[in-house]
Write an enzyme that holds these catalytic residues in place. Structure first.
Site, PDB file in Angstrom:
ATOM      1  N   HIS A   1       0.699  -1.237  -0.131  1.00  6.77           N
ATOM      2  CA  HIS A   1       0.085   0.121  -0.080  1.00  6.77           C
ATOM      3  C   HIS A   1       0.805   1.276  -0.003  1.00  6.77           C
ATOM      4  O   HIS A   1       2.002   1.125   0.264  1.00  6.77           O
ATOM      5  CB  HIS A   1      -0.857  -0.032   1.174  1.00  6.77           C
ATOM      6  CG  HIS A   1      -0.267   0.008   2.591  1.00  6.77           C
ATOM      7  ND1 HIS A   1       0.156  -1.181   3.292  1.00  6.77           N
ATOM      8  CD2 HIS A   1       0.035   1.110   3.638  1.00  6.77           C
ATOM      9  CE1 HIS A   1       0.847  -0.897   4.113  1.00  6.77           C
ATOM     10  NE2 HIS A   1       0.678   0.358   4.486  1.00  6.77           N
TER      11      HIS A   1
ATOM     12  N   CYS B   1       1.967   4.012  11.746  1.00 11.17           N
ATOM     13  CA  CYS B   1       2.755   3.474  10.870  1.00 11.17           C
ATOM     14  C   CYS B   1       3.016   4.485   9.785  1.00 11.17           C
ATOM     15  O   CYS B   1       2.483   5.372   9.768  1.00 11.17           O
ATOM     16  CB  CYS B   1       2.304   2.042  10.027  1.00 11.17           C
ATOM     17  SG  CYS B   1       0.771   2.504   9.147  1.00 11.17           S
TER      18      CYS B   1
END
Length: 718
Positions: free
Chosen positions: A65, A226
């Site tokens: 991603h 993250c």
């Protein structure tokens, strides 16, 4: 709002053998669907994210991603591999691959759906249904959270009103109801274990609380984050929440993700028995958890071994008071949090200095351009004008010129304190700000100037770090960052700057200023060549910052030498993007389509003194582009000094030409360097292998196709 995923974005027979091939196969579906505009540029962004941390998860899942300027809307593509694809998970290859694409400015609704998908991936029933799906439309419906049409008669039994179908959109719609179910067991101060990122409940008054059980549950607060804030953040939160329910522990998680975050209630933190930080980027406001037993790990540990983390924090809490080494009251400085443990002192020193320069730049731009505008309106005698607080006429241009000059001078007066303050901040986090600013102000007082600010910032950071290593009783930890550290560090830095190092630095500063004032002939040209090489070597990196900071520091006390240095630095910094723009214009066949588009933007970026406009070209072909840029920059810097060009504005490019001494010769110097660089890069690309056509060379183009990205980077470098 388009659907996040449709049947044409599903490949139930993904035949790719590697993660790169899998990403390409799924990305091609996104391109065909009109969701991605540049395949190679998008894949480069995916690869850059993968390089930060593998995206494979236990349970046979891969979730490559990224955020990318090449994505038109948040999109998800799904592939199922029979053979499995290695995404770096500890338990082996992944058979379920989710390619998540988010635009750089993705809307909150879609990003919320993506975060819900991340949670659903922790549900074995959800992943099992995907593994058994026979049609792409069925898999897409499952991911969207829709009830399959082929089982209408089972809806009442399988999907009662209070238990919606799994899937990201359904999970998003049912979040509040699932939270209420997970809070059904009352506790002494909270309703029970809550879902991963549910908002903190209002504190219950003691008299209204139910009678506390004999043994209060163990309470944990956690933060997950993250690098992109899309998947791992929310998966870690969900994994920790499940483990907490199994361990009968009260857990509240703050997810610092792409869909925003709701800060943990201070009362929940105060009542917590321990803290878990599962993160790969800096935890915002980490000092909130000072004095609590702490487990600090990467975000994937929160996904893969949540039960161990909960057991570890319980074990730490059982030991009693937090040891000094474990207390988050002494956090790693923000600029050190991404550093490798093997990074040496020189690497960290460079990072700290770059931090101070980056925070100083907005003051440089605002103050310097206002001063330049004042000179353009009122002439170079505007610095003798009386204070506008005492004398200001609305209809006189001289009054406006004086206003701009005095406001700009005030902004310039912050340069050294801000430089020192944020060098200290880079070293020691927020506690370093006060002594850093104080040390910078003292540097101005003793006429130590720009060099004094550098030394003051380093001293302040070192003093604060030394104080933070002292073990203090728990009762004093709360006042350390507010009272004790600012008091002791400011006194120490003030003493050192006033009585020890201030005067020697001031003498050195005076000697440097005198040397610049006397520059002429060959010495000036050599300095111009050196500054040009530094400006073009790393296109916004450390050497570029040093050269630019050296020039700006001279503007605080301008003389003919320092004004020549500023002119040479800005001229050389304009060359790389202008040269790349010229090269793509005259020899477009040597560049990819994306690079040719970037070349159009590079004209504007170079003319505006935004050196980073050349970064996409340098990243794609550094061995040809960087040497060519350096030669052109050296030519321009040397010619600018030889022509005696001067500049009073620290920024602006061609837009401040009226403020340049010898403006026609200045433009000639810029043009000469541009032509030399463009000719060299065309020659090198013509002689060598056609590097521009290889897959991935469009990758760095993501920044330059959007000038606002490069402009932001310029603000952090020049």
């Amino acid at each position: 709002m388009s659907e996040l995923i449709s049947a044409d974005l599903v490949d139930l027979d993904l035949s790719a053998a590697t993660k790169d091939a899998a990403a390409r196969s799924l990305a091609e579906r996104m391109v065909a669907a009109g969701r991605v505009t540049d395949l190679e540029g998008f894949l480069a962004d995916v690869a850059a994210r993968e390089a930060q941390m593998p995206t494979g998860l236990d349970g046979g899942i891969g979730i490559p991603h990224c955020r990318s300027a090449h994505v038109t809307e948040p999109t998800l593509a799904f592939g199922r591999s029979a053979a499995g694809i290695d995404f770096g998970a500890a338990d082996g290859p992944a058979d379920l691959v989710f390619l998540i694409a988010a635009p750089t400015g993705g809307d909150a609704d879609h990003l919320s759906i993506l975060s819900s998908l991340a949670r659903q991936l922790m549900d074995e029933a959800f992943t099992g249904a995907l593994r058994s799906a026979a049609e792409p439309a069925r898999a897409a419906a499952l991911i969207r959270g829709e009830q399959p049409d082929q089982q209408p008669e089972q809806r009442p039994e399988q999907q009662p009103e209070e238990e919606p179908q799994s899937g990201p959109q359904a999970a998003s719609r049912s979040e509040s109801r699932s939270e209420s179910r997970s809070e059904s067991e009352p506790g002494p101060e909270a309703d029970g274990p809550r879902s991963a990122d549910a908002p903190a409940p209002e504190p219950t008054a003691p008299e209204a609380a139910p009678e506390a059980p004999a043994s209060a549950p163990f309470r944990i607060v956690a933060v997950t984050s993250c690098p992109t804030g899309i998947a791992h953040t929310y998966m870690a939160a969900e994994s920790l929440a499940k483990a907490a329910r199994a361990a009968e522990v009260e857990l509240t998680v703050e997810t610092q993700g792409s869909a925003g975050f709701q800060r943990l209630d201070p009362q929940l933190i105060a009542a917590a028995d321990g803290v878990i930080l599962a993160h790969d980027v800096e935890v915002r406001d980490r000092e909130r958890f000072a004095g609590k037993p702490l487990v600090d790990v990467g975000v994937k540990a929160g996904i893969n071994r949540p039960a161990e983390l909960i057991a570890e924090v319980r074990e730490k809490a059982a030991r009693g008071p937090v040891p000094a080494a474990d207390a988050p009251a002494r956090p790693t400085a923000p600029m050190d949090q991404g550093a490798e443990t093997t990074d040496g002192f020189a690497t960290r020193l460079r990072t700290w200095l770059m931090t101070g320069v980056s925070y100083m730049v907005p003051f440089v731009a605002a103050g310097g351009l206002l001063i330049a505008l004042a000179f353009a309106i009122g002439g170079y005698t505007v610095d003798k004008a009386p204070s506008v607080a005492d004398h200001f006429l609305w209809t006189e241009s001289a009054s406006w010129a004086a206003l701009f000059f005095q406001v700009g001078s005030t902004a310039f007066g912050f340069l050294v304190p801000v430089l020192a303050g944020f060098i200290a901040y880079g070293m020691a986090d927020r506690p370093g700000l006060v002594p850093g600013f104080v040390g910078g102000a003292v540097a101005l007082t003793v006429n130590a100037g720009f060099l004094g600010g550098l030394i003051a910032g380093l001293l302040a950071g070192a003093v604060v770090r030394a104080i933070q290593r002292v073990d203090v009783p728990p009762v004093l930890r709360g006042i350390m960052p507010v009272v004790v550290i600012p008091l002791l560090s400011s006194a120490a830095v003030g003493f050192l700057m006033f009585l020890v190092v201030g005067k020697p630095i001031a003498a050195l500063q005076k000697a440097l200023t005198g040397w610049l004032s006397g520059l002429s002939g060959a010495n000036a040209v050599i300095l111009g060549v050196l500054l040009g090489l530094m400006m073009c070597f790393d296109l916004g990196g450390p050497l570029n910052k040093v050269a630019y900071a050296f020039a700006v520091g001279g503007l605080a006390n301008p003389n003919s030498g320092s004004l020549k240095v500023m002119a040479a630095v800005m001229a050389a910094g304009m060359v790389p993007p202008l040269a790349m723009a010229l090269a793509t214009t005259v020899r477009g066949r040597l560049f990819t389509r994306a690079e040719r588009e970037n070349g159009k933007a590079a004209w504007v970026l170079g003319a505006s003194f935004i050196t980073e406009g050349a970064i996409p070209f340098a990243a794609a072909d550094p061995l040809r582009v960087i040497p060519s840029a350096m030669v052109g920059g050296a030519v321009t810097g040397g010619l600018s000094m030889a022509f005696g060009c001067t500049l009073r504005a620290p920024h602006g490019g061609v837009f401040v030409v009226p403020l340049i001494g010898q403006p026609l010769l200045y433009l000639l110097a810029v043009a000469a360097g541009t032509v030399v660089s463009a000719a060299l890069v065309v020659l090198l690309k013509s002689l060598g292998a056609p590097a521009a056509g290889t897959p991935g060379t469009d990758a760095p183009a993501a920044d330059a196709t959007h000038p606002q990205v490069s402009t932001h980077r310029e603000v952090t470098t020049h």
